[in-house]
Every structure is written in structure tokens, then in C-alpha cells.
Design a protein around this motif. Structure first.
Motif, PDB file in Angstrom:
ATOM      1  N   MET A 191     -11.422 -17.274 -17.064  1.00 39.53           N
ATOM      2  CA  MET A 191     -10.485 -16.528 -16.356  1.00 39.53           C
ATOM      3  C   MET A 191      -9.942 -16.643 -14.987  1.00 39.53           C
ATOM      4  SD  MET A 191     -12.313 -12.956 -17.834  1.00 39.53           S
ATOM      5  CE  MET A 191     -12.045 -12.581 -19.621  1.00 39.53           C
ATOM      6  N   ASN A 192      -8.758 -16.431 -14.580  1.00 43.75           N
ATOM      7  CA  ASN A 192      -8.212 -16.685 -13.092  1.00 43.75           C
ATOM      8  C   ASN A 192      -8.382 -15.255 -12.342  1.00 43.75           C
ATOM      9  OD1 ASN A 192      -5.916 -18.737 -14.814  1.00 43.75           O
ATOM     10  ND2 ASN A 192      -7.960 -19.311 -13.925  1.00 43.75           N
ATOM     11  N   ILE A 193      -7.607 -15.372 -11.335  1.00 39.30           N
ATOM     12  CA  ILE A 193      -7.732 -14.378 -10.106  1.00 39.30           C
ATOM     13  C   ILE A 193      -7.060 -13.290 -10.833  1.00 39.30           C
ATOM     14  CG2 ILE A 193      -5.641 -15.056  -9.328  1.00 39.30           C
ATOM     15  CD1 ILE A 193      -6.880 -14.317  -6.278  1.00 39.30           C
ATOM     16  N   ASP A 194      -6.209 -13.259 -11.659  1.00 39.32           N
ATOM     17  CA  ASP A 194      -5.421 -12.122 -12.200  1.00 39.32           C
ATOM     18  C   ASP A 194      -6.365 -11.044 -12.728  1.00 39.32           C
ATOM     19  OD1 ASP A 194      -5.466 -14.301 -14.000  1.00 39.32           O
ATOM     20  OD2 ASP A 194      -4.433 -13.328 -15.373  1.00 39.32           O
ATOM     21  N   PHE A 195      -7.342 -11.780 -13.445  1.00 35.78           N
ATOM     22  CA  PHE A 195      -8.513 -10.782 -14.119  1.00 35.78           C
ATOM     23  C   PHE A 195      -9.571 -10.337 -13.329  1.00 35.78           C
ATOM     24  CE2 PHE A 195     -11.710  -9.277 -16.872  1.00 35.78           C
ATOM     25  CZ  PHE A 195     -11.004  -8.979 -17.985  1.00 35.78           C
ATOM     26  N   HIS A 196     -10.202 -11.710 -12.675  1.00 32.54           N
ATOM     27  CA  HIS A 196     -11.560 -11.420 -11.857  1.00 32.54           C
ATOM     28  C   HIS A 196     -10.980 -10.410 -10.413  1.00 32.54           C
ATOM     29  CE1 HIS A 196     -13.948 -13.902 -13.996  1.00 32.54           C
ATOM     30  NE2 HIS A 196     -13.365 -15.244 -13.763  1.00 32.54           N
ATOM     31  N   TYR A 197     -10.038 -10.629 -10.064  1.00 28.76           N
ATOM     32  CA  TYR A 197      -9.813  -9.745  -8.954  1.00 28.76           C
ATOM     33  C   TYR A 197      -8.793  -8.542  -9.370  1.00 28.76           C
ATOM     34  CZ  TYR A 197      -8.329  -8.097  -4.275  1.00 28.76           C
ATOM     35  OH  TYR A 197      -8.204  -7.540  -3.000  1.00 28.76           O
ATOM     36  N   GLY A 198      -7.685  -8.661  -9.967  1.00 33.00           N
ATOM     37  CA  GLY A 198      -6.856  -7.447 -10.284  1.00 33.00           C
ATOM     38  C   GLY A 198      -7.444  -6.597 -11.493  1.00 33.00           C
ATOM     39  N   VAL A 199      -7.690  -7.123 -12.578  1.00 32.68           N
ATOM     40  CA  VAL A 199      -8.177  -6.353 -13.551  1.00 32.68           C
ATOM     41  C   VAL A 199      -9.732  -5.869 -13.350  1.00 32.68           C
ATOM     42  CG1 VAL A 199      -9.049  -6.266 -16.062  1.00 32.68           C
ATOM     43  CG2 VAL A 199      -6.960  -7.483 -15.327  1.00 32.68           C
ATOM     44  N   VAL A 200     -10.646  -6.475 -12.761  1.00 36.22           N
ATOM     45  CA  VAL A 200     -11.926  -5.935 -12.196  1.00 36.22           C
ATOM     46  C   VAL A 200     -11.868  -4.816 -11.244  1.00 36.22           C
ATOM     47  CG1 VAL A 200     -13.981  -6.458 -10.987  1.00 36.22           C
ATOM     48  CG2 VAL A 200     -13.161  -8.041 -12.882  1.00 36.22           C
ATOM     49  N   TYR A 201     -10.638  -4.872 -10.313  1.00 31.96           N
ATOM     50  CA  TYR A 201     -10.513  -3.746  -9.446  1.00 31.96           C
ATOM     51  C   TYR A 201     -10.088  -2.407 -10.227  1.00 31.96           C
ATOM     52  CZ  TYR A 201      -8.491  -0.882  -5.654  1.00 31.96           C
ATOM     53  OH  TYR A 201      -8.300   0.175  -5.001  1.00 31.96           O
ATOM     54  N   ILE A 202      -9.214  -2.768 -11.211  1.00 37.42           N
ATOM     55  CA  ILE A 202      -8.797  -1.539 -11.934  1.00 37.42           C
ATOM     56  C   ILE A 202      -9.865  -1.077 -12.732  1.00 37.42           C
ATOM     57  CG2 ILE A 202      -7.223  -1.226 -14.216  1.00 37.42           C
ATOM     58  CD1 ILE A 202      -5.304  -3.135 -13.205  1.00 37.42           C
ATOM     59  N   VAL A 203     -10.544  -1.556 -13.468  1.00 37.15           N
ATOM     60  CA  VAL A 203     -11.602  -1.302 -14.221  1.00 37.15           C
ATOM     61  C   VAL A 203     -12.849  -0.527 -13.381  1.00 37.15           C
ATOM     62  CG1 VAL A 203     -11.216  -2.791 -16.251  1.00 37.15           C
ATOM     63  CG2 VAL A 203     -13.048  -3.102 -14.471  1.00 37.15           C
ATOM     64  N   ARG A 246       0.722 -13.988 -11.773  1.00 42.25           N
ATOM     65  CA  ARG A 246       0.283 -12.848 -12.688  1.00 42.25           C
ATOM     66  C   ARG A 246      -0.573 -11.759 -11.883  1.00 42.25           C
ATOM     67  NH1 ARG A 246      -1.761 -17.580 -15.757  1.00 42.25           N
ATOM     68  NH2 ARG A 246      -4.086 -16.709 -15.497  1.00 42.25           N
ATOM     69  N   LEU A 247      -1.374 -12.298 -10.787  1.00 39.82           N
ATOM     70  CA  LEU A 247      -2.016 -11.195 -10.082  1.00 39.82           C
ATOM     71  C   LEU A 247      -1.201 -10.158  -9.362  1.00 39.82           C
ATOM     72  CD1 LEU A 247      -4.394  -9.880  -8.651  1.00 39.82           C
ATOM     73  CD2 LEU A 247      -4.064 -11.681  -7.071  1.00 39.82           C
ATOM     74  N   GLN A 248       0.055 -10.801  -9.000  1.00 43.05           N
ATOM     75  CA  GLN A 248       0.949  -9.902  -8.230  1.00 43.05           C
ATOM     76  C   GLN A 248       1.613  -8.930  -9.165  1.00 43.05           C
ATOM     77  OE1 GLN A 248       1.670  -9.757  -4.938  1.00 43.05           O
ATOM     78  NE2 GLN A 248       2.618  -7.710  -5.649  1.00 43.05           N
ATOM     79  N   ILE A 279       0.037  -7.632 -11.727  1.00 40.17           N
ATOM     80  CA  ILE A 279      -0.832  -6.571 -12.120  1.00 40.17           C
ATOM     81  C   ILE A 279      -1.250  -5.585 -10.832  1.00 40.17           C
ATOM     82  CG2 ILE A 279      -3.523  -6.463 -12.385  1.00 40.17           C
ATOM     83  CD1 ILE A 279      -3.546  -8.799 -14.085  1.00 40.17           C
ATOM     84  N   CYS A 280      -0.942  -6.341  -9.900  1.00 40.21           N
ATOM     85  CA  CYS A 280      -0.963  -5.310  -8.349  1.00 40.21           C
ATOM     86  C   CYS A 280       0.216  -4.624  -8.640  1.00 40.21           C
ATOM     87  CB  CYS A 280      -0.943  -6.288  -7.279  1.00 40.21           C
ATOM     88  SG  CYS A 280      -2.731  -7.268  -7.081  1.00 40.21           S
ATOM     89  N   ASP A 281       1.513  -4.940  -8.841  1.00 40.57           N
ATOM     90  CA  ASP A 281       2.539  -4.039  -9.016  1.00 40.57           C
ATOM     91  C   ASP A 281       2.474  -2.990 -10.076  1.00 40.57           C
ATOM     92  OD1 ASP A 281       3.763  -5.628  -7.146  1.00 40.57           O
ATOM     93  OD2 ASP A 281       4.935  -6.957  -8.565  1.00 40.57           O
ATOM     94  N   SER A 282       1.804  -3.330 -11.125  1.00 36.33           N
ATOM     95  CA  SER A 282       1.514  -2.163 -12.275  1.00 36.33           C
ATOM     96  C   SER A 282       0.694  -1.151 -11.500  1.00 36.33           C
ATOM     97  CB  SER A 282       1.014  -2.849 -13.448  1.00 36.33           C
ATOM     98  OG  SER A 282      -0.398  -3.223 -13.228  1.00 36.33           O
ATOM     99  N   VAL A 283      -0.201  -1.278 -10.905  1.00 37.68           N
ATOM    100  CA  VAL A 283      -0.969  -0.493 -10.094  1.00 37.68           C
ATOM    101  C   VAL A 283      -0.193   0.458  -8.821  1.00 37.68           C
ATOM    102  CG1 VAL A 283      -3.098   0.106  -8.904  1.00 37.68           C
ATOM    103  CG2 VAL A 283      -3.021  -1.565 -10.770  1.00 37.68           C
ATOM    104  N   HIS A 284       0.354  -0.464  -8.252  1.00 35.91           N
ATOM    105  CA  HIS A 284       1.156   0.277  -7.143  1.00 35.91           C
ATOM    106  C   HIS A 284       2.361   1.390  -7.582  1.00 35.91           C
ATOM    107  CE1 HIS A 284       3.711  -0.554  -3.300  1.00 35.91           C
ATOM    108  NE2 HIS A 284       2.613   0.681  -3.047  1.00 35.91           N
ATOM    109  N   THR A 285       2.819   0.962  -8.728  1.00 35.09           N
ATOM    110  CA  THR A 285       3.782   1.644  -9.269  1.00 35.09           C
ATOM    111  C   THR A 285       3.485   2.878 -10.055  1.00 35.09           C
ATOM    112  OG1 THR A 285       4.378   0.373 -11.363  1.00 35.09           O
ATOM    113  CG2 THR A 285       5.635  -0.306  -9.372  1.00 35.09           C
ATOM    114  N   GLY A 286       2.023   3.003 -10.524  1.00 39.53           N
ATOM    115  CA  GLY A 286       1.573   3.842 -11.201  1.00 39.53           C
ATOM    116  C   GLY A 286       1.783   3.825 -12.856  1.00 39.53           C
ATOM    117  N   ALA A 287       1.913   2.460 -13.310  1.00 44.86           N
ATOM    118  CA  ALA A 287       2.096   1.993 -14.663  1.00 44.86           C
ATOM    119  C   ALA A 287       0.721   2.175 -15.255  1.00 44.86           C
ATOM    120  CB  ALA A 287       2.587   0.650 -14.848  1.00 44.86           C
TER     121      ALA A 287
END
Length: 357
Positions: A1-13, A271-273, A275-283
Motif C-alpha cells: 500500500m502507498n501513502i494514499d492508504f497508509h496516511y489518507g485512509v488510516v486517518y479516515i478510519v 491519489r492522496l490528494q 482522498i484528502c479532498d473527499s474528506v475536506h468536502t464532506g464526501a
């Protein structure tokens, strides 16, 4: 896994599990930093004090990738947790999704929830745990299970395959046969290029024993995210039995599945960006906030904030040791790394009949 999951998705969960934003950020940063902490050895301070660090990753073409003793201390405990299944050392060293060993590693981290390094240890552990889905079928030692023949993917034209190859190796390679990569990159999934780490990928290959392997990453990645959420829920509750936690709500899981399925840039930073955008916009239902930028090296990094050092190799003036260093994320991360590596290699793996260090 890359930073989109290890940083972005892990922050989300972590946030979905109920963790405060500052703690979720620490866990996610530690989770990703496992891929970026490539400086090992003694950090020397101006007053003569010292602090030991272990590297948790090598660069792709680092010479250490060919040194099996080093692989066993880096790739095995942090990226390719052995499942301990089979009879031979090579069979036992193969990583399997959500293995009994992986769950033991998680439970040990949860039990340390009151420690000074608890959040950092949780992030390190989540890195190794979720990687068992992406890295299943491969091992952190040089073995025949890492041989990749007849690599194919749904989106893989010759030009696309070459683009992956150049991106992965940063070298021009004359012979594009996958067995050449197998010989050059004998550890982990190097010969499978980036396909194990892409959330949407559907791909296949023949392993070193001649067994055809079909991989559909999306459901594996969604499952990894759900189980990571359960781990954080158990950590918050102080309960060993993370498997029985509720995990990601079904409606949120479906949204996350769509985000991972449709976020198909070859660039993991892009991909990380997304994911971050999806969180920032409330998606992502129930979550609308900005995920802070991740800084791996240099100004603003954990290392810089703890030591003032900008270079990877510690060149420059020696830092001053003191309370600021002891309270730093950098110190806590490296102590968590030492704890994790000891528990995995010296306690859990031997208890499951596997000695690799």
C-alpha cells in the motif's frame, strides 16, 4: 500500500472510529512514516548523548535489498508479516491477509494503549497489519514465492507496463520480461511492480511454484480499512477483541469503496490528494475537515522538529538533547519501532514456530 492508504485512509478510519483529530493524525503519520524512515544507526547529540534508530524501509535499489539478514529485520516485521503457515521456513515466511500472527501483533499493540509510545506503536502496527492484504502471497525474505511470471493486469498494455517499470526502478531496462525483475528484486513484491499497492487493480501472475494467482485489490483494501477501523475502536475501548468491534458503517464503507475504485492515478501523491479532498468536502459521511499535509523529510518533518536536522544522513551540527527531544514524535516513533520489531521477531514469530532474527 502507498501513502494514499497508509496516511489518507488510516486517518479516515481513525476518525470514524472516534479518535480525536490530533491523535488520528499521529497514528496516520506514524503509519506512513514506516515507509519513509530510511535512516538507521546512532543519532549523536552535541553533549555526547546517543539515541538508536532502526530503519523501517529501504529504498527500492538500496543494496540492503539483496542482504537477506537485513531484509529479515526490515521487510519482514514491518511490511510482510509472516503468516507462519506451512512446513518450511519459506512457506512460513509468506505473508497472508489478516493472519493469526498479524492479529497477535495487533493485540499486543492495543495492550500498550497507556504507554508513552501508544499512538505511534498503533500506527506502526496498522502499517504492518493492512499490508497483509496488499502483500499477501509474498515474503520479506528471498524465496521462491516472490518469483513473478506472466504478470498481467486489466489496464496493462505494453506501454503502460513500461511506464510502471520505469516509475518503479527509475532506470531504463532493456529486457522487459518479468523474470528479469524477479532476479533483480528478489524480496517482497518488487517483481510485481506497483499492482499490489493500487486499490483498484485487477491483476494476475504465476508464482515461483507454478501456481496461478488472481488478485482483485479493491475488496481486499476495503476489508483492510474496515479491520483497521475495528483496531482503533478496540484501542479506544481498551479491548483486545478488535475483531468484534463494529468497524466502518455500511453506508460509509460503500462511499469509501467508490473513492478507492475511482481514484486511479499512477501517482500516489495525487491519489492522496483526492482522498484528502473527499474528506475536506464532506464526501465521506460524518467527516468534513482538512487532513494536514504529510511531511516526510526536511523542514516541518518529525525529524526536523525533534533535532533541527534537515538531511537524511544527519550531516550538519549535532543537535542538543533535552526534554523537547524526549517529548517529540520522532523519538516516540523510533521507540515504537524498536518495541514492535522486538515483539514480532523475538516473541510472536518464535511462538508460532518461526525464527528469523
Amino acid at each position: 500500500m502507498n501513502i494514499d492508504f497508509h496516511y489518507g485512509v488510516v486517518y479516515i478510519v481513525a476518525r470514524l472510529a472516534g479518535m480525536p483529530a490530533d491523535q488520528a493524525l499521529t497514528v496516520a503519520h506514524a503509519c506512513q512514516y514506516v515507509d519513509d524512515a530510511t535512516t538507521a544507526g546512532i543519532l549523536r547529540f552535541a553533549g555526547g548523548e546517543t539515541f538508536e534508530r532502526f530503519a523501517t524501509a529501504h529504498r527500492l535499489f538500496d543494496y540492503s535489498n539483496t542482504e537477506n539478514d537485513q531484509n529479515r529485520l526490515v521487510w519482514t516485521p514491518f511490511h510482510f508479516l509472516p503468516a507462519g503457515e506451512g512446513e518450511t521456513l519459506q512457506e512460513k515466511a509468506v505473508c497472508r491477509a489478516d493472519s493469526a500472527i498479524a492479529r497477535d501483533v495487533v493485540r499486543r499493540a492495543i495492550r500498550q494503549r497507556d504507554a508513552d509510545t501508544a499512538l505511534h506503536r498503533l500506527g506502526v502496527t496498522l502499517h504492518a497489519y493492512v499490508d497483509t492484504w496488499a502483500h499477501q502471497g509474498f515474503a520479506g525474505i528471498d524465496c521462491e514465492f516472490n518469483r513473478v511470471l506472466r504478470l498481467e493486469a486489466e489496464d496493462c498494455t505494453t506501454e503502460h507496463w513500461l511506464a510502471h517499470l520505469v516509475h518503479a526502478t527509475e532506470h531504463l531496462v532493456d529486457d522487459l520480461e518479468s523474470n528479469v525483475l524477479t532476479k533483480a528484486l528478489p524480496v517482497g513484491h518488487g517483481a510485481a511492480l506497483h499492482y499490489p499497492d493500487q486499490p483498484w487493480a485487477k491483476w494476475s501472475y504465476v508464482d515461483g511454484r507454478g501456481t496461478p494467482v488472481e488478485r482483485h485489490n479493491l475488496e481486499d483494501f476495503v476489508c483492510a480499512a474496515d479491520m483497521a477501523c475495528r483496531v482503533v475502536q478496540a484501542f479506544i475501548a481498551g479491548a483486545d477483541g478488535f475483531e468484534s468491534q463494529p468497524g466502518i458503517p455500511p453506508n460509509v464503507k460503500e462511499v469509501l469503496r467508490n473513492v478507492l475504485a475511482n481514484n486511479r492515478s499512477d501517482d500516489d501523491q495525487e491519489r492522496l490528494q483526492a482522498i484528502c479532498d473527499s474528506v475536506h468536502t464532506g464526501a465521506i459521511p460524518g467527516l468534513k475537515e482538512r487532513i494536514p499535509d504529510y511531511v516526510a523529510k526536511g523542514l516541518g518533518s518529525w525529524k526536523f522538529e525533534a533535532t533541527g536536522l534537515l538531511s537524511d544522513d544527519d550531516h550538519g551540527d549535532r543537535p542538543r538533547w533535552g526534554e523537547a527531544f524526549e517529548r517529540s514524535d520522532y523519538r516516540r516513533f523510533h521507540d515504537a519501532v524498536k518495541e514492535h520489531r522486538f515483539v514480532v521477531t523475538q516473541e510472536i514469530l518464535p511462538a508460532h514456530g518461526l525464527r528469523i532474527a
